[in-house]
Design an enzyme around this catalytic site. Structure first.
Site, PDB file in Angstrom:
ATOM      1  N   TYR A 172       0.856  -1.193   0.000  1.00  0.00           N
ATOM      2  CA  TYR A 172       0.000   0.000   0.000  1.00  0.00           C
ATOM      3  C   TYR A 172       0.890   1.241   0.000  1.00  0.00           C
ATOM      4  CZ  TYR A 172       0.513  -0.810   5.102  1.00  0.00           C
ATOM      5  OH  TYR A 172       0.989  -1.068   6.353  1.00  0.00           O
TER       6      TYR A 172
ATOM      7  N   HIS B 209       6.181  -0.651   1.188  1.00  0.00           N
ATOM      8  CA  HIS B 209       6.022   0.321   0.103  1.00  0.00           C
ATOM      9  C   HIS B 209       7.055   0.083  -0.988  1.00  0.00           C
ATOM     10  CE1 HIS B 209       3.722   2.081   3.213  1.00  0.00           C
ATOM     11  NE2 HIS B 209       4.773   2.434   3.925  1.00  0.00           N
TER      12      HIS B 209
END
Ligand code: C5P
Length: 339
Positions: free
Chosen positions: A255, A305
């Site tokens: 995400y 990430h």
């Protein structure tokens, strides 16, 4: 007879002028209904009143395909809808087991925070500027403090301190973005806390941190209470998180990072965006500006990430003139005098 001829010519010229001018005004108004209003107030043409507006170059199809003006940025009283699809994606982010009922939690949330719609006031008379300040070590010795503080909105992230680093990062904070595990107390009553909820428990945490202080643990110990003006608490909507992940990052990484989310948020609420403290420092290190390289946790290696992909999109936005990206000191300091 000559004077009659001259009068005829003058009359014809006047008629020609009136007809041309009316045609010109009519075409302006057809293409832009606010033309008369703007010209009488000397308001510049264009989507905003800044010199460069983010939404100016709509001819850039890559950008206009990505920027979705109708996406729900924040959870508000009037727009707290989370679709089944979004909810499923959102719950997967931190694999929460036994989440509480979301509508019950949201009802409680809006008893504690205002949940009003805000920032949707874009238009030809507005020029709102944003400084988005990431936590990269490339801010060290940058001297960007004044430039950062010159913006209307200064958005800082997670643990970011200003004290002791003012010359490089500035004093002002209008928005501080955080999640329960990265939370800090805010020094000013006028700073907005912008919560990134990665799970239902994060919403329960903010309710608790502003009231009873009973939530003390998520997947790690969290602050039971937080110093913040509860009227200044805003919450990103799960739909916004999903939009950034899928549309802006093409689903790279698990995400988006808080920094990248805040950059896209700024693209939506500001007319000009300056970005600081993103990416590596001049030695290629991805550590925080307040930590020594060997001690800090490098952003690039969180495993959650895709730091490289996020940075490439950030660079592309800068190349297209949509943001200004300030990269800090680009060469080792000892060579500075040579420039
Ligand atoms: O490390 P942390 O997540 O607190 O940093 C805030 C944000 O700053 C990150 O989410 C990331 O977007 C940005 N950042 C960066 N490069 C670094 C450190 C942080 O781009 N070296």
């Amino acid at each position: 007879m000559l004077w009659l001829k001259r009068r005829k010519v003058r009359a014809l010229a006047a008629l020609f002028f009136i007809v041309s001018f009316s045609t010109f005004l009519l075409s302006c108004t057809v293409h832009d209904p606010s033309f008369f209003f703007r010209s009488s107030l000397a308001i510049p043409a264009g989507p905003c009143a800044c010199q460069h507006c983010i939404t100016e170059l709509e001819d850039d199809t890559w950008f206009s395909d990505k920027l979705n003006h109708s996406v729900q940025l924040l959870l508000t009283r009037t727009n707290a809808e989370v679709s089944d699809d979004t909810y499923k994606w959102w719950q997967w982010l931190q694999s929460e087991s036994n989440p509480a009922n979301l509508s019950v939690v949201l009802d409680r949330l809006f008893q504690v925070i205002p949940g009003e719609d805000c920032y949707m006031d874009a238009g030809p008379t507005r020029c709102r500027t944003c400084s988005v300040v990431g936590n990269s070590g490339n801010l060290r010795s940058s001297g960007y403090g004044h430039l950062i503080d010159a913006a209307d909105f200064v958005i800082r992230i997670n643990q970011a301190p200003t004290e002791g680093f003012e010359e490089d990062v500035g004093y002002k904070t209008t928005h501080h973005v955080m999640y329960p595990e990265s939370a800090i107390d805010l020094n000013s009553n006028s700073t907005n806390l912008l919560l990134v909820p990665f799970k239902t428990l994060d919403l329960e945490w903010i309710i608790s941190a502003l009231t009873t202080g009973t939530v003390t643990y998520t997947y790690m110990p969290v602050m039971p209470r937080i110093k913040v003006n509860r009227n200044k608490v805003l919450v990103y909507s799960p739909a916004f998180l999903k939009y950034v992940h899928e549309t802006w990052l093409d689903s790279h990484g698990r995400y988006p990072s808080t920094g990248f989310l805040s950059l896209v948020f700024a693209l939506h609420i500001c007319d000009e965006v300056n970005v600081f403290g993103f990416g590596a420092d001049r030695l290629g290190s991805w550590h925080h500006y307040w930590e020594e390289n060997s001690l800090g946790r490098a952003f690039r290696h969180t495993g959650v990430h895709d730091g490289d992909y996020e940075y490439n999109i950030t660079q592309l936005l800068a190349d297209k003139g949509k943001i200004r990206l300030f990269k800090g000191v680009s060469k080792p300091l000892m060579f500075q005098w040579d420039e």
